[in-house]
Design an enzyme around this catalytic site. Structure first.
Site, PDB file in Angstrom:
ATOM      1  N   ALA A 200       0.722  -1.380   0.149  1.00 49.26           N
ATOM      2  CA  ALA A 200       0.018  -0.040  -0.084  1.00 49.26           C
ATOM      3  C   ALA A 200       0.643   1.202  -0.139  1.00 49.26           C
ATOM      4  O   ALA A 200       0.490   2.515  -0.570  1.00 49.26           O
ATOM      5  CB  ALA A 200      -0.923   0.242   1.091  1.00 49.26           C
ATOM      6  N   CYS A 354      24.401  -8.550   2.500  1.00 53.97           N
ATOM      7  CA  CYS A 354      24.169  -9.438   1.803  1.00 53.97           C
ATOM      8  C   CYS A 354      25.334  -8.960   0.303  1.00 53.97           C
ATOM      9  O   CYS A 354      25.334  -9.526  -0.753  1.00 53.97           O
ATOM     10  CB  CYS A 354      22.798  -8.764   0.983  1.00 53.97           C
ATOM     11  SG  CYS A 354      21.049  -9.056   2.037  1.00 53.97           S
TER      12      CYS A 354
END
Length: 382
Positions: A200, A354
């Site tokens: 949203a 990462c």
């Protein structure tokens, strides 16, 4: 007698310490050493926790302040090159999670919305400060770039050129994020864009970003799409689809792509085919995610498309993540009150872990171009 010597002696008497030290030695990582990739232990229970809980214990103990490391990216780079992740024990919860991934559809229509709420809805303030002006939350293209902004703009141009966009075309963006690619394609290439997201917060900002353009942003599951487009693109979304839905995903793309259309898939990839998901990443960053392998993509697309081009620039993700980390830390004074210190430790751990993984080539970044079969073949720019 120094306190550091006393601590070292007490560590030596710890069975879990000896196992951990022997593992870290294989990667050239020292406990309480002087190199930026060495770890500094604040709580002696760290060793038992990591040896018993694996990846989840390593990440959570860092969030709890049990250990420090000056350069987490270097720590993970060394650890993954030495394949220490394969030597950590698998906690019972990890085993159950893998079993659940095999037996159930963790990315069902109902569960697919979870990652939007848990991660992408964290706050547009956070991502606006950390990312580039186009708010690209995926790997930049650093071939000729020297800044994050120029690398992301080059990535957007690369995608549009591979898709051979031309004025008047229709483009479907599956997993459109905050609308940066939709905006870029509409402004620079004169195409009409439909973007789809399950966040949203992303939809809200994407609509604002593209208010004056021929762009529609839908809050919708990709499986509900049923309209023909000249081109389809999906950036950083396939990682959330899950192996049980790969065939459905490619079926949806095929259903929505015109006979002479092109489809570009941009996603992180795993070197090995597996249902395994890192338990810390699954719990704190991307719930229910799963990285596809070459085999996953090859088998899933086979009934539907011709693979025209496969491009790997995973090494560029290291530089992208380190740029995000730098911007995140610079912006932290504006974010600290809302998010808190534990969130800071969690997010920096995620970005640096990462980065280390891509630097070690443990993870890849692929752009794959598909068609129904271009008659004279394609000359895809790289």
């Amino acid at each position: 007698m120094s306190s550091s010597f006393i601590e070292e002696v007490s560590f030596e008497e710890n069975h879990w310490y000896r196992i951990t030290r022997e593992m870290l030695d294989k990667a050239g990582i020292k406990i309480n050493g002087g190199q930026p990739w060495d770890i500094q232990i604040k709580n002696p229970d760290f060793f038992k926790r990591v040896m018993q809980e694996g990846s989840l214990g390593l990440g959570e103990s860092y969030m709890d302040g049990w250990w420090e490391c000056e350069r987490l990216d270097m720590f993970f780079h060394r650890a993954l090159l030495a394949k220490l992740d394969q030597q950590l024990p698998h906690h019972l919860k990890d085993t159950l999670r893998v079993a659940a991934a095999r037996l159930t559809n963790l990315q069902s229509r109902k569960r697919a919305w979870l990652v939007g709420k848990e991660h992408y809805d964290l706050g547009n303030d956070l991502f606006s400060l950390m990312l580039d002006p186009f708010m690209q939350y995926s790997c930049g293209w650093w071939k000729t770039a020297d800044t994050l902004a120029s690398a992301q703009e080059a990535k957007l141009k690369l995608i549009c050129d591979k898709l051979q966009l031309a004025p008047g075309m229709t483009l479907l963006d599956i997993g459109c994020g905050w609308g940066g690619l939709a905006q870029f394609a509409a402004q620079r290439y004169g195409v009409r864009v439909t973007g789809v997201t399950i966040s949203a917060e992303q939809q809200k900002l994407a609509i604002e970003r593209c208010a004056d353009l021929d762009v529609t942003i839908l809050l919708e599951d990709y499986r509900d799409l049923n309209e023909q487009f000249d081109r389809i693109v999906s950036v950083g979304m396939f990682e959330h689809v899950g192996p049980k839905n790969y065939a459905t995903y490619f079926n949806v793309v095929e259903r929505n792509l015109k006979p002479d259309g092109l489809f570009l898939l941009h996603c992180i990839g795993a070197n090995k085919t597996s249902d395994h998901v890192d338990p810390w990443i699954d719990k704190y960053i991307f719930p229910n995610g799963c990285l596809p392998s070459v085999r996953h993509i090859a088998e899933a697309h086979e009934p539907y498309f011709v693979m025209e081009d496969w491009h790997n620039f995973g090494a560029d993700y290291d530089r992208t993540l380190m740029a995000w980390n730098e911007r995140f830390l610079t912006a932290w004074p504006q974010l600290a009150e809302k998010y808190g210190e534990r969130f800071k430790r969690m997010f920096t751990y995620y970005l640096n872990a990462c980065a280390g993984a891509f630097r070690a080539r443990d993870l890849q970044l692929w752009q794959v171009v598909f068609s129904h079969g271009v008659a004279d073949g394609m000359r895809v720019p790289h």
